[in-house]
Design an enzyme around this catalytic site. Structure first.
Site, PDB file in Angstrom:
ATOM      1  N   TYR A   1       0.817  -1.216   0.000  1.00 27.75           N
ATOM      2  CA  TYR A   1       0.000   0.000   0.000  1.00 27.75           C
ATOM      3  C   TYR A   1       0.852   1.266   0.000  1.00 27.75           C
ATOM      4  CZ  TYR A   1      -3.225   3.677   1.379  1.00 27.75           C
ATOM      5  OH  TYR A   1      -3.927   4.848   1.429  1.00 27.75           O
TER       6      TYR A   1
ATOM      7  N   LYS B   1       1.290   3.856  -3.218  1.00 31.17           N
ATOM      8  CA  LYS B   1       0.880   5.249  -3.048  1.00 31.17           C
ATOM      9  C   LYS B   1       2.038   6.194  -3.370  1.00 31.17           C
ATOM     10  CE  LYS B   1      -3.424   5.968  -1.791  1.00 31.17           C
ATOM     11  NZ  LYS B   1      -4.299   6.903  -2.518  1.00 31.17           N
TER      12      LYS B   1
END
Length: 314
Positions: free
Chosen positions: A109, A113
């Site tokens: 994640y 990002k």
């Protein structure tokens, strides 16, 4: 995103991707309430599987679409996790965008990002159809809370199932900054206005997003919301760290055996929740006049009303 206005001076056409999700739905509602120049609002929510379409691939497609469609402004929802907490657990206390911090990503994640944010900021100034230039801005919210928050809902329902109790699993001394979802949506609106009117002030820049919500350990902050809703936190201190680490890895093992089961405690959430991490938003205040639209008391009231509604529907 802000598509070209088709020669109509009477309003703006805006696109919200992920507009049916947690933050997206709040942004859609706030745009309808607070954007006087809005002529048309287009909501997209394909909800792709990140295992099939990684976020950075979707970001590339969005940037291509902006350039091909002559879109002049792109506001990207990033995360504080593009900075940290890092894998060593180094604290980041009330830092800003220029605070030195050893960034180390090990989880999909935050890594995806960070990659997506880099693509967005590098696209600032790119030519778009019609001869204009794309203005891009990246916003980095801290931990978001508020109505429809999936994790808060899960904690509430889990606590109700346990007779109104929640066990403490994280250190009570790790200061965290949390931000109300309505204020994150408001920063998006202000950043989009600034990107259109003062692109040189915000184009290619990233901004932390926080408000005046109390700085507290993660579970203690949750208790400010869940406590008045009828839940109590058990214990002044968490179990011994070796036991927590074992439980975190067991959570990973269970998730692999039971597809679709996402354990609340895993090595990454344990590291994030145990690391002090809080930010300041002075850059957004200087650059486009950001001030929270919802004070803490109102944000808490709205969240509590939603939580109590969950209880009445059970």
């Amino acid at each position: 995103m802000e598509p070209p206005q088709d020669g109509d001076p009477q309003g703006r056409v805006l696109v919200v991707t992920g507009g049916c999700g947690f933050l997206g739905s709040h942004l859609v509602r706030l745009l309808l309430e607070r954007e006087p120049e809005l002529r048309e609002l287009r909501v997209l929510d394909l909800n792709p599987d990140p295992a099939v379409v990684p976020p950075e691939h979707g970001t590339k497609n969005v940037i291509r679409g902006c350039r091909a469609g002559g879109v002049p402004v792109l506001i990207y929802t990033s995360s504080m996790e593009v900075v940290g907490p890092n894998t060593r657990g180094d604290p980041f206390l009330r830092g800003d965008e220029d605070t030195p911090y050893p960034v180390r990503h090990s989880e999909p994640y935050p890594l995806s990002k960070a990659q997506a944010e880099r693509l967005v900021l590098e696209a600032n100034g790119a030519t778009v159809a019609g001869g204009g230039r794309l203005v891009t801005v990246s916003l980095r919210p801290t931990g978001i809370y508020g109505e429809r928050h999936p994790l808060l809902q899960r904690l509430y329902r889990g606590g109700r199932a346990l007779g109104g109790w929640l066990p403490r699993t994280l250190p009570p001394h790790a200061e965290h900054g949390r931000v109300y979802v309505g204020n994150v949506a408001w920063m998006h609106i202000l950043a989009a206005r600034a990107a259109r009117l003062r692109p040189q002030a915000v184009g290619g820049e990233c901004f932390f997003c926080y408000d005046a919500s109390p700085l507290a350990a993660y579970e203690d902050f949750n208790q400010l919301l869940l406590g008045p809703a009828g839940l109590r936190l058990i214990g002044r201190s968490p179990p011994p760290r070796p036991l927590l680490e074992l439980l975190a890895w067991l959570g990973v093992a269970v998730g692999r055996v039971l597809p679709g089961h996402a354990p609340l405690l895993n090595p990454y959430t344990l590291a994030v929740g145990s690391t002090p991490f809080s930010v300041r938003t002075r850059k957004a205040e200087r650059s486009f006049g950001y001030q929270p639209l919802f004070p803490w008391e109102r944000a808490r009231e709205r969240t509590l009303e939603w939580l109590r509604g969950l209880g009445s529907n059970q």
